[in-house]
Structure formats: structure tokens, C-alpha cells
Scaffold this motif. Sequence first.
Motif, PDB file in Angstrom:
ATOM      1  N   SER A  46      20.654  -2.796  10.161  1.00  0.00           N
ATOM      2  CA  SER A  46      20.300  -4.183   9.925  1.00  0.00           C
ATOM      3  C   SER A  46      19.434  -4.177   8.664  1.00  0.00           C
ATOM      4  CB  SER A  46      19.544  -4.752  11.126  1.00  0.00           C
ATOM      5  OG  SER A  46      18.434  -3.941  11.420  1.00  0.00           O
ATOM      6  N   GLU A  47      18.909  -5.312   8.263  1.00  0.00           N
ATOM      7  CA  GLU A  47      18.042  -5.331   7.087  1.00  0.00           C
ATOM      8  C   GLU A  47      16.736  -4.621   7.425  1.00  0.00           C
ATOM      9  OE1 GLU A  47      16.018  -8.724   4.453  1.00  0.00           O
ATOM     10  OE2 GLU A  47      18.202  -8.596   4.344  1.00  0.00           O
ATOM     11  N   VAL A  48      16.359  -3.680   6.570  1.00  0.00           N
ATOM     12  CA  VAL A  48      15.160  -2.874   6.790  1.00  0.00           C
ATOM     13  C   VAL A  48      14.289  -2.879   5.534  1.00  0.00           C
ATOM     14  CG1 VAL A  48      16.175  -1.335   8.519  1.00  0.00           C
ATOM     15  CG2 VAL A  48      16.423  -0.780   6.101  1.00  0.00           C
ATOM     16  N   ALA A  49      13.003  -2.654   5.745  1.00  0.00           N
ATOM     17  CA  ALA A  49      12.085  -2.451   4.626  1.00  0.00           C
ATOM     18  C   ALA A  49      12.159  -0.979   4.257  1.00  0.00           C
ATOM     19  CB  ALA A  49      10.669  -2.825   5.031  1.00  0.00           C
ATOM     20  N   VAL A  50      12.124  -0.688   2.952  1.00  0.00           N
ATOM     21  CA  VAL A  50      12.321   0.700   2.533  1.00  0.00           C
ATOM     22  C   VAL A  50      11.359   1.075   1.416  1.00  0.00           C
ATOM     23  CG1 VAL A  50      14.213   0.086   0.972  1.00  0.00           C
ATOM     24  CG2 VAL A  50      14.067   2.400   1.831  1.00  0.00           C
ATOM     25  N   THR A  51      10.794   2.264   1.574  1.00  0.00           N
ATOM     26  CA  THR A  51       9.986   2.905   0.535  1.00  0.00           C
ATOM     27  C   THR A  51      10.611   4.261   0.274  1.00  0.00           C
ATOM     28  OG1 THR A  51       8.541   4.010   2.133  1.00  0.00           O
ATOM     29  CG2 THR A  51       7.852   1.799   1.368  1.00  0.00           C
ATOM     30  N   GLN A  52      10.188   4.920  -0.784  1.00  0.00           N
ATOM     31  CA  GLN A  52      10.744   6.245  -1.078  1.00  0.00           C
ATOM     32  C   GLN A  52      10.461   7.208   0.066  1.00  0.00           C
ATOM     33  OE1 GLN A  52       9.519   7.900  -4.854  1.00  0.00           O
ATOM     34  NE2 GLN A  52      11.025   9.534  -4.738  1.00  0.00           N
ATOM     35  N   GLU A  53       9.247   7.238   0.535  1.00  0.00           N
ATOM     36  CA  GLU A  53       8.889   8.133   1.639  1.00  0.00           C
ATOM     37  C   GLU A  53       9.625   7.744   2.918  1.00  0.00           C
ATOM     38  OE1 GLU A  53       4.981   9.308   4.306  1.00  0.00           O
ATOM     39  OE2 GLU A  53       4.673   8.670   2.241  1.00  0.00           O
ATOM     40  N   GLY A  54       9.732   6.449   3.180  1.00  0.00           N
ATOM     41  CA  GLY A  54      10.431   5.976   4.370  1.00  0.00           C
ATOM     42  C   GLY A  54      11.905   6.338   4.350  1.00  0.00           C
ATOM     43  N   LEU A  55      12.529   6.237   3.188  1.00  0.00           N
ATOM     44  CA  LEU A  55      13.938   6.599   3.059  1.00  0.00           C
ATOM     45  C   LEU A  55      14.138   8.088   3.341  1.00  0.00           C
ATOM     46  CD1 LEU A  55      16.847   5.766   2.358  1.00  0.00           C
ATOM     47  CD2 LEU A  55      16.284   6.236  -0.048  1.00  0.00           C
ATOM     48  N   ALA A  56      13.283   8.919   2.789  1.00  0.00           N
ATOM     49  CA  ALA A  56      13.387  10.365   3.020  1.00  0.00           C
ATOM     50  C   ALA A  56      13.207  10.692   4.507  1.00  0.00           C
ATOM     51  CB  ALA A  56      12.352  11.103   2.180  1.00  0.00           C
ATOM     52  N   THR A  57      12.271  10.020   5.149  1.00  0.00           N
ATOM     53  CA  THR A  57      12.042  10.234   6.584  1.00  0.00           C
ATOM     54  C   THR A  57      13.253   9.783   7.385  1.00  0.00           C
ATOM     55  OG1 THR A  57       9.652  10.011   6.319  1.00  0.00           O
ATOM     56  CG2 THR A  57      10.536   9.644   8.529  1.00  0.00           C
ATOM     57  N   TRP A  58      13.822   8.629   7.021  1.00  0.00           N
ATOM     58  CA  TRP A  58      14.993   8.106   7.723  1.00  0.00           C
ATOM     59  C   TRP A  58      16.171   9.075   7.611  1.00  0.00           C
ATOM     60  CZ3 TRP A  58      19.671   6.095   5.500  1.00  0.00           C
ATOM     61  CH2 TRP A  58      20.520   5.443   6.411  1.00  0.00           C
ATOM     62  N   VAL A  59      16.424   9.584   6.417  1.00  0.00           N
ATOM     63  CA  VAL A  59      17.539  10.522   6.229  1.00  0.00           C
ATOM     64  C   VAL A  59      17.334  11.757   7.109  1.00  0.00           C
ATOM     65  CG1 VAL A  59      18.670  12.081   4.587  1.00  0.00           C
ATOM     66  CG2 VAL A  59      18.172   9.719   3.929  1.00  0.00           C
ATOM     67  N   ARG A  60      16.139  12.291   7.119  1.00  0.00           N
ATOM     68  CA  ARG A  60      15.845  13.485   7.925  1.00  0.00           C
ATOM     69  C   ARG A  60      16.032  13.190   9.416  1.00  0.00           C
ATOM     70  NH1 ARG A  60      11.636  16.189  10.409  1.00  0.00           N
ATOM     71  NH2 ARG A  60      11.681  18.446  10.110  1.00  0.00           N
ATOM     72  N   ARG A  61      15.479  12.064   9.855  1.00  0.00           N
ATOM     73  CA  ARG A  61      15.585  11.701  11.270  1.00  0.00           C
ATOM     74  C   ARG A  61      17.033  11.395  11.663  1.00  0.00           C
ATOM     75  NH1 ARG A  61      10.341   7.749  12.359  1.00  0.00           N
ATOM     76  NH2 ARG A  61       8.757   9.390  12.172  1.00  0.00           N
ATOM     77  N   LEU A  62      17.772  10.719  10.790  1.00  0.00           N
ATOM     78  CA  LEU A  62      19.161  10.394  11.085  1.00  0.00           C
ATOM     79  C   LEU A  62      20.004  11.665  11.162  1.00  0.00           C
ATOM     80  CD1 LEU A  62      20.877   7.867  11.650  1.00  0.00           C
ATOM     81  CD2 LEU A  62      21.459   7.847   9.214  1.00  0.00           C
ATOM     82  N   ALA A  63      19.754  12.604  10.267  1.00  0.00           N
ATOM     83  CA  ALA A  63      20.457  13.889  10.316  1.00  0.00           C
ATOM     84  C   ALA A  63      20.147  14.612  11.622  1.00  0.00           C
ATOM     85  CB  ALA A  63      20.086  14.751   9.116  1.00  0.00           C
ATOM     86  N   ALA A  64      18.894  14.596  12.048  1.00  0.00           N
ATOM     87  CA  ALA A  64      18.506  15.234  13.310  1.00  0.00           C
ATOM     88  C   ALA A  64      19.146  14.519  14.493  1.00  0.00           C
ATOM     89  CB  ALA A  64      16.990  15.233  13.452  1.00  0.00           C
ATOM     90  N   TYR A  65      19.244  13.193  14.417  1.00  0.00           N
ATOM     91  CA  TYR A  65      19.868  12.414  15.477  1.00  0.00           C
ATOM     92  C   TYR A  65      21.316  12.869  15.672  1.00  0.00           C
ATOM     93  CZ  TYR A  65      20.912   8.359  18.387  1.00  0.00           C
ATOM     94  OH  TYR A  65      21.266   7.548  19.436  1.00  0.00           O
ATOM     95  N   GLY A  66      22.024  13.074  14.572  1.00  0.00           N
ATOM     96  CA  GLY A  66      23.393  13.564  14.668  1.00  0.00           C
ATOM     97  C   GLY A  66      23.463  14.947  15.280  1.00  0.00           C
TER      98      GLY A  66
END
Length: 132
Positions: free
Chosen positions: A96-116
Motif C-alpha cells: 500500500s502507500e508507505v512512507a520511505v527513507t533510505q534507512e527504512g528502505l534498506a530495513t524493508w528489503v532485509r526484512r522482506l528477504a528474511a520473510y521469504g
Amino acid sequence: MATDIEDTVPEVPEDVDAAELAEIVDELATMNSDDWSTVAENGVAGGARFEFAFSAPNEDAATELLEGVRDDLGYAGTANEPEGELDDWTVRGTTSEVAVTQEGLATWVRRLAAYGLDHDGSVLDGWALLLD
């Protein structure tokens, strides 16, 4: 107000293989077509939407991952069967629409990869900023 992107995915579970996760994240940093510069160049300070895709090893893993993407993460998603004998199942999703920062994006990618990985070893293949 949009939710911070990193808050849409749970923290990395302790039982996820840290070396495998690091390898996936590093590969995404090298191979992914979008990165923070794409996000910054498109001025998405007010919010953004992202799409992503996983490779799942089999139908059961794809189904479980899709259910998690929809139910746990609250994202839209689809699963597609392999197109050929050597292909994997693919699970695609959209935030959905999310707020994003550089650090937040990096955290999201890491967490999403771990989720998979936590869903039968499914691998995050990539993500992209959705532009209107």
C-alpha cells in the motif's frame, strides 16, 4: 499518514540463516534495477508504493507465502506457476502507500528477504518503485 515501509514487515526471525540473508541482500543491492537514488529522484517524500517478487520452490511454499503477503503484511499479491520445467513458482506483491527513507528502505528489503526465507526458503528476487 502513511505507515513507515519498514514497519510493514516483521523483524528478522532469529532462525533465519544470517549468511544466506546477507547474500540475498547483497545480490539485490548489486542486481536490482531500482535503489535509493530512484526513490529520491522521484520525490516520494509524501508516500510511495513498491512492487516485489519472490521465487518459491514449490506450489505449497508459494501458496503459504502468498497467504502471508496478503494476511500478515497486508499487501496485494498473486502467485504464478512456473512457465517452464526449470522455473520456480513466483509470488508478486504490491505494498500500500508507505512512507520511505533510505534507512527504512534498506530495513524493508532485509526484512522482506528474511520473510521469504522463513517461508520454505523462498527468495526475494527484486523490488521496484511504482510510478504513476
